[in-house]
Design a protein around this motif. Sequence first.
Motif: not given
Length: 411
Positions: A102-108
């Motif tokens: 899975s992923d944990i995204t932090k776009p900012y």
Amino acid sequence: MRSVIFQSKREIVKFSNQLTKGLSKPVAKFILDMVYGVAKGASPILSDISRSLGEEVPLSATIKRLSRNAASFNDFIKLDQNYLDLVQSQVEDDMLVMVDNSDITKPYGEQFEGLARVHDGSKGGTEKGYLTTNITIASPKTKHPIPIYSHLFSAEETDFVSANVETYKGLNRVKRLFNNKRYTVVMDRGYDANDIITFLSTEETDFIMRLTDKRWIKRKGKAYKVPELAQRHKGKIAFDSQIKGKNYHLKISHLKVTLPSFPKQSFYMVIVYGYGKKPMKLLTNKTISSKAAVLQIVKGYITRWRIEELFRVQKQEYGLEKVRTLTLNSIRLIHRLITYLLGHHAMRIEAAPLLNEIIYQRARCLRENVKFQLYRYIRGLTAILKDDLVGVRHYKHIEHRRNPGQLRLAI
């Protein structure tokens, strides 16, 4: 109401105490704060966890303490082993073991440690964030996912090799957990790779894997692309199933095949029509000698969606992607605690005590007939703990030395 709060809180405290066996008392108290704060606040943000504790000190002091301890935490091995000791009671012979990333995204995010480009499973494409390797078992009765391996990592880490290596680490833990018991590893098409098949074959591990359309496969000495071979065999076995809450009428075929890279090994390809526009193609090294065995393969793969629900629960109910701690160690700890807290909830659901019914009532769900109870359990538990005003400080035993040996000066 007080008794319900007490019982709910006692379960969390008991779970935390089991997690921290053998750890120092300051670390055990810190983990108790984190576990209880997450359970009550349903948030990975340290300020929300701190508010949930309701300590009689300034909020900023609690936040700093939790942040400092999370950044310096280094007892992951002991924490994981204690959790696996709890899960051991759920392990049975011939279980399904579901594997997925899975992923944990932090776009900012700009200041988070170790940010790397990862595949964003919810939106497609790539985004800044972290990957996680996850392995769960399905609880024996209710089929809720119980995590047995969960590791967050970054491709920017100096000791990072590949995502496959992280998967191998998890599978080695599974082997130790099951000891001599049998189990079947279930994987999505993202794991359809010769390296993975080689590893599973070397370990003599049974598996069910969804095939990609790019793979070549051999049938009676002739090579075919997977879609071409699937189209040649229409489903003969009818099977009605519910997948992700929807009812499907499936048609299933199976055939014995080999792979070009594994000419001496026999596999079975199971073709499932009716789930989508294209047939679903599965590969297994398990022996298929009857209709029941074919259906067992299909049911096993369908059970795999439970691990995807686990990811949704992490992000929707506990807001995992909202985590704001900047150090990779802190993020890794919070991810691990949320995952293991979900394992605790799944085991409580499996036990089905009277307290669960009270928790479900507090959730105020619109639907009563719900098969996947984790959402309901978490919302009900959070609602109950919201009424708790004293936190867990009374559960922390503070030793008072009888003879402190204080130096005294004669006057």
